[in-house]
Design a protein around this motif. Structure first.
Motif, mmCIF file in Angstrom:
data_model
loop_
_atom_site.group_PDB
_atom_site.id
_atom_site.type_symbol
_atom_site.label_atom_id
_atom_site.label_comp_id
_atom_site.label_asym_id
_atom_site.label_seq_id
_atom_site.Cartn_x
_atom_site.Cartn_y
_atom_site.Cartn_z
ATOM 1 N N PRO A 1 0.826 -1.207 0.000
ATOM 2 C CA PRO A 1 0.000 0.000 0.000
ATOM 3 C C PRO A 1 0.858 1.254 0.000
ATOM 4 O O PRO A 1 2.051 1.212 0.291
ATOM 5 C CB PRO A 1 -0.768 -0.127 1.315
ATOM 6 C CG PRO A 1 0.175 -0.886 2.202
ATOM 7 C CD PRO A 1 0.917 -1.843 1.299
ATOM 8 N N GLY A 2 0.257 2.381 -0.321
ATOM 9 C CA GLY A 2 0.963 3.639 -0.181
ATOM 10 C C GLY A 2 1.102 3.985 1.290
ATOM 11 O O GLY A 2 0.521 3.348 2.160
ATOM 12 N N ILE A 3 1.852 5.018 1.574
ATOM 13 C CA ILE A 3 2.112 5.398 2.956
ATOM 14 C C ILE A 3 1.056 6.353 3.495
ATOM 15 O O ILE A 3 0.663 6.261 4.658
ATOM 16 C CB ILE A 3 3.523 6.033 3.073
ATOM 17 C CG1 ILE A 3 4.589 4.951 2.870
ATOM 18 C CG2 ILE A 3 3.704 6.718 4.420
ATOM 19 C CD1 ILE A 3 6.002 5.486 2.907
ATOM 20 N N VAL A 4 0.563 7.262 2.661
ATOM 21 C CA VAL A 4 -0.300 8.347 3.140
ATOM 22 C C VAL A 4 -1.574 7.822 3.780
ATOM 23 O O VAL A 4 -1.909 8.178 4.926
ATOM 24 C CB VAL A 4 -0.645 9.317 1.990
ATOM 25 C CG1 VAL A 4 -1.630 10.373 2.483
ATOM 26 C CG2 VAL A 4 0.631 9.985 1.471
ATOM 27 N N THR A 5 -2.319 6.968 3.075
ATOM 28 C CA THR A 5 -3.599 6.494 3.612
ATOM 29 C C THR A 5 -3.439 5.721 4.914
ATOM 30 O O THR A 5 -4.156 5.993 5.889
ATOM 31 C CB THR A 5 -4.337 5.638 2.571
ATOM 32 O OG1 THR A 5 -4.604 6.437 1.412
ATOM 33 C CG2 THR A 5 -5.647 5.118 3.141
ATOM 34 N N PRO A 6 -2.527 4.741 5.007
ATOM 35 C CA PRO A 6 -2.351 4.043 6.286
ATOM 36 C C PRO A 6 -1.956 4.975 7.432
ATOM 37 O O PRO A 6 -2.437 4.799 8.561
ATOM 38 C CB PRO A 6 -1.236 3.038 5.988
ATOM 39 C CG PRO A 6 -1.296 2.811 4.529
ATOM 40 C CD PRO A 6 -1.694 4.127 3.946
ATOM 41 N N VAL A 7 -1.113 5.944 7.162
ATOM 42 C CA VAL A 7 -0.706 6.874 8.217
ATOM 43 C C VAL A 7 -1.888 7.725 8.674
ATOM 44 O O VAL A 7 -2.054 7.994 9.870
ATOM 45 C CB VAL A 7 0.465 7.761 7.743
ATOM 46 C CG1 VAL A 7 0.716 8.904 8.721
ATOM 47 C CG2 VAL A 7 1.732 6.912 7.596
ATOM 48 N N ILE A 8 -2.730 8.141 7.737
ATOM 49 C CA ILE A 8 -3.923 8.916 8.096
ATOM 50 C C ILE A 8 -4.839 8.086 8.981
ATOM 51 O O ILE A 8 -5.350 8.565 10.003
ATOM 52 C CB ILE A 8 -4.670 9.391 6.832
ATOM 53 C CG1 ILE A 8 -3.860 10.482 6.123
ATOM 54 C CG2 ILE A 8 -6.062 9.920 7.200
ATOM 55 C CD1 ILE A 8 -4.464 10.919 4.803
ATOM 56 N N TRP A 9 -5.074 6.808 8.625
ATOM 57 C CA TRP A 9 -5.894 5.931 9.462
ATOM 58 C C TRP A 9 -5.308 5.819 10.863
ATOM 59 O O TRP A 9 -6.041 5.852 11.854
ATOM 60 C CB TRP A 9 -5.978 4.536 8.839
ATOM 61 C CG TRP A 9 -6.824 4.445 7.618
ATOM 62 C CD1 TRP A 9 -7.689 5.391 7.135
ATOM 63 C CD2 TRP A 9 -6.875 3.351 6.719
ATOM 64 N NE1 TRP A 9 -8.272 4.941 5.979
ATOM 65 C CE2 TRP A 9 -7.796 3.687 5.699
ATOM 66 C CE3 TRP A 9 -6.243 2.118 6.656
ATOM 67 C CZ2 TRP A 9 -8.104 2.841 4.653
ATOM 68 C CZ3 TRP A 9 -6.541 1.257 5.613
ATOM 69 C CH2 TRP A 9 -7.458 1.615 4.623
ATOM 70 N N SER B 1 2.804 -5.541 6.728
ATOM 71 C CA SER B 1 1.847 -5.348 5.640
ATOM 72 C C SER B 1 1.113 -4.013 5.711
ATOM 73 O O SER B 1 0.266 -3.747 4.852
ATOM 74 C CB SER B 1 0.805 -6.485 5.652
ATOM 75 O OG SER B 1 0.067 -6.478 6.855
ATOM 76 N N TYR B 2 1.397 -3.180 6.698
ATOM 77 C CA TYR B 2 0.626 -1.944 6.843
ATOM 78 C C TYR B 2 1.112 -0.850 5.903
ATOM 79 O O TYR B 2 0.314 -0.165 5.272
ATOM 80 C CB TYR B 2 0.660 -1.465 8.289
ATOM 81 C CG TYR B 2 -0.370 -0.389 8.566
ATOM 82 C CD1 TYR B 2 -1.728 -0.664 8.434
ATOM 83 C CD2 TYR B 2 0.005 0.890 8.929
ATOM 84 C CE1 TYR B 2 -2.686 0.310 8.654
ATOM 85 C CE2 TYR B 2 -0.942 1.879 9.158
ATOM 86 C CZ TYR B 2 -2.285 1.588 9.025
ATOM 87 O OH TYR B 2 -3.226 2.557 9.238
ATOM 88 N N THR B 3 2.412 -0.654 5.812
ATOM 89 C CA THR B 3 3.003 0.282 4.849
ATOM 90 C C THR B 3 4.147 -0.431 4.144
ATOM 91 O O THR B 3 4.636 -1.459 4.627
ATOM 92 C CB THR B 3 3.543 1.561 5.536
ATOM 93 O OG1 THR B 3 4.834 1.287 6.111
ATOM 94 C CG2 THR B 3 2.586 2.076 6.600
ATOM 95 N N ILE C 1 -1.088 -9.511 3.427
ATOM 96 C CA ILE C 1 -2.306 -8.865 2.932
ATOM 97 C C ILE C 1 -2.733 -7.785 3.911
ATOM 98 O O ILE C 1 -2.981 -8.072 5.082
ATOM 99 C CB ILE C 1 -3.432 -9.890 2.754
ATOM 100 C CG1 ILE C 1 -3.000 -11.000 1.782
ATOM 101 C CG2 ILE C 1 -4.708 -9.217 2.266
ATOM 102 C CD1 ILE C 1 -3.963 -12.164 1.729
ATOM 103 N N PRO C 2 -2.834 -6.525 3.461
ATOM 104 C CA PRO C 2 -3.282 -5.459 4.365
ATOM 105 C C PRO C 2 -4.744 -5.633 4.725
ATOM 106 O O PRO C 2 -5.523 -6.256 3.996
ATOM 107 C CB PRO C 2 -3.047 -4.184 3.547
ATOM 108 C CG PRO C 2 -3.060 -4.623 2.122
ATOM 109 C CD PRO C 2 -2.508 -6.018 2.114
#
Length: 372
Positions: A41-49, A98-100, A309-310
């Motif tokens: 995954p990209g970094i931005v969306t997981p970090v925002i969550w 699997s998060y970032t 798998i994220p």
């Protein structure tokens, strides 16, 4: 995932049995099947969550510092407990890498996300990623909700038998997780549970202890400053959310691996032959939006086959796995009838006959495999 020699070094496995007997090529086949869902995954969306979940938890705890109505305190405490669980799921994914796509970022997100649940990152990693995922439902290797056999149960002390009855009563999962998992294996565990002393284990344990001290100390300080009940603050802003988190976690891991059609194994050849790494899980479907509230953690079969798998792709991956191993996978739409049926039937396990029994040894399930 193939178990690492680090598992043996950490004391999670006996040295003589450190290597799995599973047919590696077959296991890799299923892992590869789900690899398209493990796209980094990209970094931005997981970090925002991650920040949003921390924000909700922070607001919930802050609200408990000023509200007076008891019913608001109860509801807000429940929200805090749920968001501790959500942060834990993020930390769980980060611990699996699997998060970032950034390895270092995953480690720090994991450590920070684990803090509210008072979970030391490195100790969770060695126990969960290697012992639990490497040998799911293989007795002596996996230690999550491992059932006693009727003979073993009869040999336990009276007190230990009563405790087991509480654990498997259907309402004792929080007590189970807090005692058997968190206290014994995660929070400064003794050598009986983690034989090797690693610097990372000690550092992470002290980090968690320091967070707890700041959390509790802050509540006491606020109570003194604001002339509010310190006991009430500690109950609603710490004890209730933390215990609710333990209840949620104990419940989740129970339904993920306990079912009248889910086998446990003592022999690795049986475990390997029956694809124990994939068929010993239960994928539980909740009505929306409940599945999203716990970050889809109950889509569990796909996660065990491929830990990369994220969380937000687990539903798709589970569908692919079910199409391949449909007749051997266990899935349920959650109902209280299904849940209490499982609780009633899954007390002890006869490893020779591969059947579940009640506490009196009466068989409560059909044989799951042909024993030799």
């Amino acid at each position: 995932m193939e178990p690492s020699p680090e598992l043996e070094k950490a004391g999670a496995l006996p040295a003589a049995d450190a290597a799995p007997a599973a047919p590696v090529s077959r296991r890799r086949k299923f892992t590869k099947l789900l690899q398209p869902f493990a796209v980094e995954p990209g970094i931005v969306t997981p970090v925002i969550w991650f920040f949003l979940d921390w924000l909700v938890l922070g607001v919930a705890i802050a609200s408990l510092l000023i509200v007076d109505a008891w019913w608001i305190k109860v509801l807000t405490s429940m929200v805090a407990g749920l968001w501790i669980a959500r942060l834990f799921v993020i930390g769980h994914d980060a611990c699996h890498g699997s998060y970032t796509p950034n390895k270092t970022l995953n480690k720090w997100i994991g450590r920070i996300a684990f803090l509210p649940s008072l979970t030391p990152y490195s100790l969770w990693e060695i126990g969960h990623n290697l012992a639990h995922h490497g040998f799911t439902n293989l007795k002596g290797r996996d230690y999550v909700w491992t059932p006693y056999s009727p003979i073993e149960f009869a040999r336990l002390s009276w007190i230990r038998r009563q405790l087991e009855r509480v654990y498997r009563s259907g309402v004792g999962q929080g007590v189970y997780y807090m005692i058997e998992m968190w206290w014994k294996k995660l929070f400064f565990p003794g050598r009986k549970h983690v034989a090797m002393r690693r610097t990372s284990y000690t550092v992470d344990s002290f980090m968690v202890a320091a967070f707890a001290a700041v959390w509790i100390g802050g509540l006491v300080a606020w109570g003194i400053h604001s002339h509010r009940s310190i006991i009430s603050l500690l109950i609603f802003a710490f004890a209730v959310p933390f215990f609710l988190w333990n209840c949620l976690m104990g419940f989740v891991v129970y339904v993920q691996h306990t079912h009248p059609r889910v086998a446990w194994y003592e022999r690795r050849d049986e475990w390997s032959a029956n694809a124990g790494y994939a068929t010993t899980t239960v994928s539980v479907t909740l009505m929306r939006p409940l599945d999203g509230l716990i970050h889809y953690i109950l889509e569990h079969g796909a996660h065990h086959v491929n830990m990369g798998i994220p969380l937000y792709r687990l539903k798709e991956a589970q569908a692919r796995l079910a199409a391949t191993l449909d007749e051997r996978l266990n899935s349920e739409v959650f109902t209280w009838r299904y849940y209490w049926n499982t609780v009633r039937r899954c007390k002890l396990y006869d490893f020779a006959k591969h059947v579940w029994t009640d506490f009196d040894g009466h068989i409560t399930s059909e044989p799951m495999i042909n024993s030799r």
